[in-house]
Design a protein around this motif. Sequence first.
Motif, PDB file in Angstrom:
ATOM      1  N   ILE A 105      38.574 -26.060   1.341  1.00 41.92           N
ATOM      2  CA  ILE A 105      37.891 -26.032   0.044  1.00 41.92           C
ATOM      3  C   ILE A 105      36.896 -24.873   0.024  1.00 41.92           C
ATOM      4  O   ILE A 105      36.040 -24.767   0.898  1.00 41.92           O
TER       5      ILE A 105
ATOM      6  N   ILE B  55      26.817 -23.336 -14.007  1.00 39.32           N
ATOM      7  CA  ILE B  55      27.409 -22.456 -15.003  1.00 39.32           C
ATOM      8  C   ILE B  55      26.744 -22.758 -16.333  1.00 39.32           C
ATOM      9  O   ILE B  55      26.631 -23.915 -16.738  1.00 39.32           O
TER      10      ILE B  55
ATOM     11  N   GLU C  75      36.959 -25.188 -20.990  1.00 42.04           N
ATOM     12  CA  GLU C  75      36.758 -26.413 -20.204  1.00 42.04           C
ATOM     13  C   GLU C  75      36.598 -27.630 -21.117  1.00 42.04           C
ATOM     14  O   GLU C  75      35.888 -27.576 -22.112  1.00 42.04           O
TER      15      GLU C  75
ATOM     16  N   MET D  91      34.535 -25.667 -10.643  1.00 38.75           N
ATOM     17  CA  MET D  91      35.207 -26.875 -11.079  1.00 38.75           C
ATOM     18  C   MET D  91      34.178 -27.975 -11.340  1.00 38.75           C
ATOM     19  O   MET D  91      33.193 -28.099 -10.626  1.00 38.75           O
TER      20      MET D  91
ATOM     21  N   PHE E   2      41.637 -30.968  -3.331  1.00 41.67           N
ATOM     22  CA  PHE E   2      41.008 -32.272  -3.579  1.00 41.67           C
ATOM     23  C   PHE E   2      42.060 -33.381  -3.668  1.00 41.67           C
ATOM     24  O   PHE E   2      41.831 -34.488  -3.200  1.00 41.67           O
TER      25      PHE E   2
ATOM     26  N   TYR F 173      30.380 -33.815  -3.101  1.00 45.06           N
ATOM     27  CA  TYR F 173      31.099 -33.101  -4.165  1.00 45.06           C
ATOM     28  C   TYR F 173      31.106 -33.765  -5.533  1.00 45.06           C
ATOM     29  O   TYR F 173      31.159 -33.096  -6.548  1.00 45.06           O
TER      30      TYR F 173
ATOM     31  N   ASP G 195      41.424 -24.924  -4.764  1.00 45.02           N
ATOM     32  CA  ASP G 195      40.552 -26.099  -4.654  1.00 45.02           C
ATOM     33  C   ASP G 195      41.070 -27.377  -5.328  1.00 45.02           C
ATOM     34  O   ASP G 195      41.048 -28.438  -4.697  1.00 45.02           O
TER      35      ASP G 195
ATOM     36  N   LEU H  33      26.702 -26.766 -16.746  1.00 47.09           N
ATOM     37  CA  LEU H  33      27.827 -27.589 -16.355  1.00 47.09           C
ATOM     38  C   LEU H  33      27.590 -28.123 -14.950  1.00 47.09           C
ATOM     39  O   LEU H  33      27.152 -27.384 -14.072  1.00 47.09           O
ATOM     40  N   LYS H  34      27.888 -29.418 -14.735  1.00 46.33           N
ATOM     41  CA  LYS H  34      27.794 -29.983 -13.388  1.00 46.33           C
ATOM     42  C   LYS H  34      29.076 -29.669 -12.626  1.00 46.33           C
ATOM     43  O   LYS H  34      30.120 -30.230 -12.906  1.00 46.33           O
ATOM     44  N   THR H  35      28.997 -28.776 -11.680  1.00 54.16           N
ATOM     45  CA  THR H  35      30.210 -28.406 -10.942  1.00 54.16           C
ATOM     46  C   THR H  35      30.094 -28.866  -9.500  1.00 54.16           C
ATOM     47  O   THR H  35      29.064 -29.387  -9.085  1.00 54.16           O
ATOM     48  N   ILE H  36      31.161 -28.605  -8.716  1.00 59.95           N
ATOM     49  CA  ILE H  36      31.097 -28.972  -7.304  1.00 59.95           C
ATOM     50  C   ILE H  36      30.261 -27.971  -6.523  1.00 59.95           C
ATOM     51  O   ILE H  36      29.917 -28.196  -5.378  1.00 59.95           O
ATOM     52  N   GLY H  37      29.933 -26.842  -7.126  1.00 57.08           N
ATOM     53  CA  GLY H  37      29.125 -25.850  -6.433  1.00 57.08           C
ATOM     54  C   GLY H  37      27.955 -25.400  -7.275  1.00 57.08           C
ATOM     55  O   GLY H  37      27.149 -26.198  -7.710  1.00 57.08           O
TER      56      GLY H  37
END
Lengths: 485, 310
Positions: B253, A274, A251, B1, B158, B308, B154, A267-271
């Motif tokens: 998503i 990590i 990454e 992501m 987006f 998000y 995903d 890590l700043k993720t969308i969910g």
Amino acid sequence: MIDLLNNYSANSEFYDEVVVDRENESHTYKDFLNLLSGIQLEEFKSLNENAKVTFLNQGITYALYNKTESVEQIFPFDLIPRIINHSDWIKLQHGVIQRNLALNLFIKDVYNEGKILKDKVIPEKLIKSSKHYCKYIEGFVPKKEVYCHICGTDIIQHSDGNFYVLEDNLRSPSGVSYVLTNRMAMSKVLPAAFDRTTIEPVSEYTDRLLEMLWNVSGRSLGDIFCVLLTPGSYNSAYFEHTYLAQKMGIELVEGRDLYVENDLVYLKTIGGKIRVDVILRRIDDDFLDPEVFRSDSMLGVKGLMKAYVNGNVTIANAPGTGISDDKAVCAYVPDMIRYYLGEDPILSNVPTYICERPDELQYVLENIEKLVVKPVDMSGGYGVCICDRMSKREIEVLKEELKKNPRNYIAQPKMNLSTHMTYIEDEDSVQPRHIDLRTFTILGGNEPFVLKGGLTRTALVKGSIIVNSSQGGGSKDTWVLKNKI
Amino acid sequence: MLARVADSLYWIGRYVERTEHCARYLNVQYYSTLEAPMSQNKDFNLRSIMFMAGSEFTFETDLVEKDVWQKVIFDGNNPDSIIGIAKSARENARSIRNNISAELWESINRYYLFCNSIRESKFNYGKIFSFTEDININMALIKSNIHNTLLHDDPWSFICLGIYVERSLQVLRIFKSKISDSIILSDNGANQSLLQYQWITLLKCLEAFDIHKNYYKGFLSLKSISELILSNAAFPRSLKYSTLKLLNTLSRISVKPEGYSAMYERIESKITERLNFDKFSEEESVLTFITEMYADISVFHSEINNLYFR
């Protein structure tokens, strides 16, 4: 092209690699020049254009800063490769490995026992006064005892035909992506060249780099999460960051994508979150962590250094390695090799006068016209004074500055960088231009690895010895001949 | 992501879609001057172009064509100019080029290089047609790369989310711009055929002129136009199509952070409620509807952003 090639000649004051090869009949360049002879100038020009468009469309560019804005440029690429024969290369390879192993031991020593300082081989004051000395990591030893995971060693070939080390880059040396993309462009544009000459491949570099990152993570394979930390898309080497991350499949992150919680890096993720184990960083120490270094840094990660000294994340290269980028420290590398390895240095240093030593400062002041004066902590060719090209007035100003801040400068005799046949677009001709070589060494993998060849940088301005891309230099594909069995 | 990557992907979608509409509007609106039923005020059309491109303008003096091109096409400091949008799309793509295909990155980069190669000093109205055509070809290529060279997971979603948010906004914006034109013209006592011509221009701006003709057998009214643009689910540049796609993309998503369900329900119920609108023949109602719906979509954008990308 045949006429152009036949008429090629170089100033005998310098070591011209093509001319010397022709005179010695060592035939390193024979096959390539034969191929080139069969190509019409017009065809060559269109190949040259093709190569340029390939770079531009792929966005293989670097940012050049001027006063008002940054302008994106392609890195000028010369289609005539520099060729290094097998035996020269073996010597170079051993030389840079020896040098970098010694430097790694030196950094570990300096931040721990400090034996070399106590034994007065290197003055303690010189090290502790370095801008890049990092007090925060004193007493901390990173995993596998590796500090300089990636080392860029700048080497020149002097008129005596010998290789000399100009400087070491142990912070986050850049340029390796150009080695890989130059080879790719070369093989696309002139595939026939590769039929005739058997050369060492360069493509394994990113595999070796990833192998090293895994190796120094201290975790078991499969669980390791590596990232490449970039200052962002406005950085001059941004293309390289994206390229390396993509080739390794890791990454690519900016400081704002990471955060530290309970001394662990995430890590700043969308969910979900990590955890990050290894950071291949391409930002300077100063910007790594606003809690420890510059508090105004927007590029870094708060709490990163604490996570680091707690052993929860590996940073490559380690913070604090910049002490050996100091050009005054560089002068001591041969002593380090003898001290730590008990060996004689394979590669010589360019003789260096350390202005902080009164007797050497005296010599520099008296012989300044013959010397090149460099600031100890600048890179990219900035601040370099080539004294025989300066006016009397400029020399006087420089002398005053040296007397006032001797610690900030070193001086070296003006080394005659070798020259090499280079295609000059504006004049439709091939001419000698000065070149140097940056090699890339990886420490911390299964064994020390040197990318075969490296980045040959060329000064594009006639007579210039400044090869840095930031100052209008270009590059060449660099071939290492395979051993003929 | 990475949240930052998702954010950039979304904006790539928005900028690509925005470019397409701006270029088409520029082309149609400019050429509409030339074959209008009676001599239309050129100044009027230039103002309309400026309005669409979101550029500030003053009413005091007549607009000079050259200044319009400067503002709407070339001004790199105007984020809504064609060059400004190309720059932003490319910066977003560049900052995440590892997360998209090489084909997609290179097509965006090539489009940016193309825009940069156009010299403002040599630009004139004779070049509008080929310039906007070239933009359209570039956009078609970029869109094809979005849909054909990325895994439809995903990251792709987006980008699509950005496309449909932007399309909903642009359709409303173009419609609003033409309704405003028509109101100004009616107030000035313009005749029926000139008003009719404005509606035709509107349809052309959405590439809907032929579609409308076939669907309504040549019969043209505010009602037929509003119906097609706002509520025909089969027309890809209708509000209904774009907002339903937006919803559908949102549901695709796979990462659904805390707060996702509540947000989805809010957006879904708002869209369902709005799509019940049926006062297609009343100019004032249509205008109010467009204005309110535009605000709603801006709210959807903030909701997605907060969930998000933060």
